[in-house]
Design an enzyme around this catalytic site. Structure first.
Site, short mmCIF file in Angstrom:
data_model
loop_
_atom_site.label_atom_id
_atom_site.label_comp_id
_atom_site.label_asym_id
_atom_site.label_seq_id
_atom_site.Cartn_x
_atom_site.Cartn_y
_atom_site.Cartn_z
N TRP A 163 -4.32 5.63 3.05
CA TRP A 163 -4.75 4.76 4.15
C TRP A 163 -3.69 4.71 5.25
CZ3 TRP A 163 -3.30 -0.77 5.13
CH2 TRP A 163 -2.14 -1.15 4.46
N ASP A 164 -2.49 5.16 4.93
CA ASP A 164 -1.39 5.22 5.89
C ASP A 164 -1.82 5.90 7.19
OD1 ASP A 164 -0.54 4.99 3.23
OD2 ASP A 164 1.45 5.78 3.65
N GLU A 198 1.37 -4.22 -3.40
CA GLU A 198 1.09 -3.63 -4.70
C GLU A 198 1.92 -4.25 -5.82
OE1 GLU A 198 1.63 0.56 -4.06
OE2 GLU A 198 -0.41 0.81 -3.29
N LYS A 210 5.80 -6.77 -1.78
CA LYS A 210 6.31 -5.41 -1.52
C LYS A 210 6.22 -5.06 -0.04
CE LYS A 210 5.37 -0.64 -2.94
NZ LYS A 210 4.38 0.26 -3.55
N GLN A 211 5.11 -5.44 0.58
CA GLN A 211 4.89 -5.05 1.97
C GLN A 211 3.97 -6.06 2.65
OE1 GLN A 211 2.70 -1.75 -0.04
NE2 GLN A 211 1.95 -1.40 2.03
C1 BGC Z 1 2.44 1.62 -0.58
C2 BGC Z 1 1.04 1.98 -0.14
C3 BGC Z 1 1.10 3.32 0.57
C4 BGC Z 1 1.78 4.38 -0.31
C5 BGC Z 1 2.00 5.68 0.42
C6 BGC Z 1 3.00 2.72 -1.46
O1 BGC Z 1 4.31 2.42 -1.86
O2 BGC Z 1 2.43 0.41 -1.30
O3 BGC Z 1 0.54 1.01 0.75
O4 BGC Z 1 -0.19 3.74 0.89
O5 BGC Z 1 3.04 3.91 -0.70
O6 BGC Z 1 2.81 5.49 1.53
#
Ligand code: BGC
Length: 765
Positions: free
Chosen positions: A362-363, A491, A599-600
């Site tokens: 999804w990035d 996550e 985490k984000q």
């Molecule tokens: C992130 C995801 C992301 C993936 C690839 C993961 O660590 O939590 O949001 O899509 O990395 O960048």
């Protein structure tokens, strides 16, 4: 430096256009970080910064071809219905870098013959990697100079130059290798992904073709072929040896003291993605034959990089660290994807490592699309959307696998079919579907290409809405629609109920789809039938979107990340011990999942997307609340915090988070640069500058700027392609200069006031 950031260090010097390393970093971690940071790519293929002559210390060899992958069987003890059958892997491919060098029969290996001087430079302006070193091999002192580039002018060509100057007469033997006997670091028990197709030679050239092993999943087998030629400037003997998977040209040269012995290795690398398998050998050898000589190829390659910078460069005066960070980000992003091949996408690690499988996440829609919208012709962003459109059938298959309607775009994929096998991601991280709809909106809002909605967009939106309508449930207790059992962008928590971000974006998708249907006048039963819809479906969608449950705390005046978030032990990030960070490396998964640490950006990710819907005060309350629990252990996090901080006038925070985004790999913030670079988050560095410090937003099709720059930056300049206009922004602490360098007069907004941009507009602030 904060006590929690002790692993942060620069292994390369700060320079505005270069990465400069003046010694070999011998600790394993630093050496691998150096290999990641000096990766090169040309959109079609790429390689880590491995030394050509090899290195017997710990190294991570990596050469990758875009779109070439292998479906590795998912093997789990407890199979759950809906699991993807395979895990897609970006695989190490035909290695074109390798040289084995012997001086009077002694092998050159910088792990053993420690150099007395060493310089490695990645020149980002020109896209070339070079090394210069001196070492003693037996009693012969050699000065070595190497250069290599993966041509962006002729992207199937790689060029390597390797010069050796000994201080005594000696015999030099160079084995120049095309090596298909390669493995992934992450493969199970050294498993091999390649079979040999053919290895052949003629008088002067070597040809090697390899093919991915058969699989049981109907995934195509890829052929990668290389044609190579090596020339030396001094009289020499040349012999070619070929065996399955490997071709070697052996050059024996007698070199006099202080004479420069220079090898030029040219390699054409082709794959069956772009060429018919039966013709690939002829095409590869022809390509090699007709290729430009080294200097000409280098000149063309430099010119093309310079052109890219002319359009896309961001210049920051007064802060070399920030400047290097953004140029490095743009360099690596454009090395991975410049929109030339519509069947390719942007893997989180690009061509710099194996982690994340190298596939599409999804990035792309959330982070990369905005960059390409503003820096490339609009077909590039459109191609990114079409990539997903073309995979709609597979997305429907993914939804069916979960027993749901509509389409579920994959969290990780190469071909549209979900190929990631962690249940909490595959089954639960369904918010990814939301950004697919947002990307369509973003593209149309930015480019004004309304036609796209009609031709492709609406079909995707309808399938996304069908998905959400089948994934929600009605809570009789609350008389609202809910989404249970999900993983939000954060996550570090799984299987949560009513993740605010997921609920918000699904509600918005339904709303946007309904609006779009109205706009296109797809409202009567006959029209709707074409999309397997009835009026009843639309009524249902309306009801769901109007009654979607969005957790909110009256007491704190914040949106709540999910139903039970506020019941957690509310420990703050500044209470964590240095040894705990990053927690993903130091805590058990169980402890992480129970913790409050984020985490984000999660709620803030949603507030960033829909900024116009919230007041500054709402934004401030949520920002201040969530920031204290966010560890930013995803590369996608700090840029969002940076943009919101800039909007709130928290300029120190904005700079801190910008630096963390732009220098994430340069400074090894999350202690994982050795695995490869965070390519998709490099787009986030661009967002932090343009959308954060530049305050750029497109609202109802109108370009808005609200610039604010940190005191230590003397100036910030960048270009924005907006529809037919090329707009140059130059911002200092005293004035804002906006120049309409190409295109018609255009109405924009500066600090919310209308401005008719004729040619140059300057605002003194
Ligand atoms: C992130 C995801 C992301 C993936 C690839 C993961 O660590 O939590 O949001 O899509 O990395 O960048």
């Amino acid at each position: 430096m904060n006590k929690n950031e002790q692993h942060i260090k620069n292994i390369f010097e700060i320079d505005e256009w270069k990465l400069i390393e003046t010694k070999i970093h011998e600790t394993e971690n630093d050496f691998l970080i150096g290999e990641s940071l000096t990766s090169l790519g040309n959109g079609l293929m790429g390689s880590r910064g491995n030394f050509e002559e090899g290195y017997s210390g710990k190294t991570h060899k990596g050469v990758y071809n875009g779109g070439v992958w292998f479906p590795d069987k998912t093997k789990v003890g407890w199979w759950k219905n809906g699991y993807p059958e395979y895990f897609g892997k970006a695989i190490n491919s035909l290695n074109f870098l390798e040289l084995e060098i012997k001086i009077d029969n002694v092998k050159l290996d910088l792990f053993i013959q420690k150099p007395t001087s060493f310089l490695r430079e990645l020149d980002m302006k020109n896209g070339i990697l070079s090394r210069k070193f001196t070492t003693l091999i037996s009693d012969i002192k050699i000065d070595v100079y190497t250069e290599r580039f993966l041509s962006i002018h002729n992207p199937e060509m790689v060029y390597i130059k390797y010069s050796i100057k000994p201080d005594k007469d000696c015999n030099i033997e160079i084995k120049s290798i095309l090596n298909g006997d390669v493995h992934n670091l992450d493969s199970n028990h050294g498993e091999m992904f390649w079979d040999s197709v053919s290895s052949t030679k003629d008088e002067t050239n070597t040809f090697v073709a390899i093919k991915t092993k058969p699989n049981n999943f109907g995934v195509e087998r890829f052929v990668v072929a290389g044609a190579m030629n090596n020339e030396v400037n001094i009289k020499h003997e040349k012999k070619i040896e070929v065996k399955p998977l490997v071709g070697t040209e052996i050059l024996k040269i007698f070199v006099k003291a202080n004479e420069n012995c220079t090898l030029i290795k040219k390699i054409a690398i082709l794959s069956s993605r772009n060429h018919e398998k039966s013709k690939i050998k002829k095409i590869a050898l022809d390509k090699l034959e007709k290729s430009d000589d080294y200097e000409k190829a280098k000149e063309l390659h430099f010119a093309k990089w310079n052109k890219r910078w002319e359009n896309g460069d961001i210049s920051i005066e007064g802060d070399a660290k920030s400047q290097q960070g953004i140029r490095f980000s743009l360099f690596q992003l454009f090395s991975t994807y410049y929109g030339e091949d519509s069947k390719l996408n942007i893997g989180p690690k690009g061509f710099t490592g194996e982690k994340y499988g190298g596939a599409t996440y999804w990035d792309t829609e959330a982070y990369c699309l905005p960059v390409y919208l503003s820096t490339a012709p609009s077909y590039v962003a459109k191609n990114l959307l079409l990539y997903r459109y073309d995979q709609l059938k597979q997305a429907k298959h993914n939804a069916r696998q979960q027993g749901l309607d509509g389409a579920l775009f994959p969290m990780v994929t190469f071909n549209g079919v979900e190929c990631h096998n962690e249940w909490e991601i595959t089954f639960e991280e369904i918010h990814r579907n939301g950004i697919m709809a947002y990307a369509i909106y973003n593209y149309i809002n930015y480019t004004g290409d309304e036609e796209y909605l009609k031709t492709n967009g609406i079909e995707v939106l309808i399938e996304l809405s069908k998905f959400w309508a089948s994934r929600v449930h009605y809570s009789k207790a609350k008389k609202m629609y809910m989404i249970h059992g999900v993983t939000g962008p954060n996550e570090f928590e799984n299987n949560v109920n009513n993740n605010w971000y997921t609920n918000t974006i699904s509600k918005w998708t339904l709303e946007y789809t309904l609006k779009s249907l109205k706009k296109l006048k797809i409202t009567d039963e006959i029209q709707l039938k074409k999309y397997e819809l009835t009026k009843k479906d639309l009524i249902k969608w309306e009801e769901i979107q109007k009654n979607m449950y969005l957790p909110y705390s009256e007491e704190k005046k914040i949106f709540v990340q999910h139903d039970t978030f506020l019941d957690k032990d509310m420990m703050r990030v500044d209470q964590l011990k240095a040894r705990d960070r990053p927690i993903v490396n130091n805590w058990s998964w169980d402890k992480i999942l129970r913790s409050v640490f984020i985490k984000q950006a999660d709620v803030l990710q949603g507030m960033y997307l829909f900024q116009e819907n919230y007041t500054k005060d709402e934004l401030k309350k949520n920002y201040e609340f969530y920031e204290q629990f966010t560890v930013h252990e995803s590369s996608l996090s700090s840029c969002i915090h940076s943009i919101l901080a800039a909007k709130l006038g928290k300029i120190d925070d904005a700079v801190k988070f910008y630096l963390r985004a732009a220098r994430l790999d340069l400074d090894n913030y999350n202690d994982d640069t050795k695995d490869g670079l965070h390519i998709t988050s490099m787009a986030g560095s661009w967002m932090s500058i343009i959308e954060g410090f530049g305050g750029m937003r497109v609202i109802d099709g109108i370009l808005n700027f609200s610039p604010t720059i940190p005191k230590i930056w003397k100036s910030l300049s960048f270009n924005i392609l907006f529809r037919k206009n090329l707009i140059k922004m130059q911002i200092t602490n005293k004035e804002i200069k906006i120049t309409n360098t190409k295109g018609e007069n255009i109405k924009i907004k500066l600090f919310n006031e209308d401005v008719l941009l004729e040619k140059t507009f300057t605002k003194i602030i």
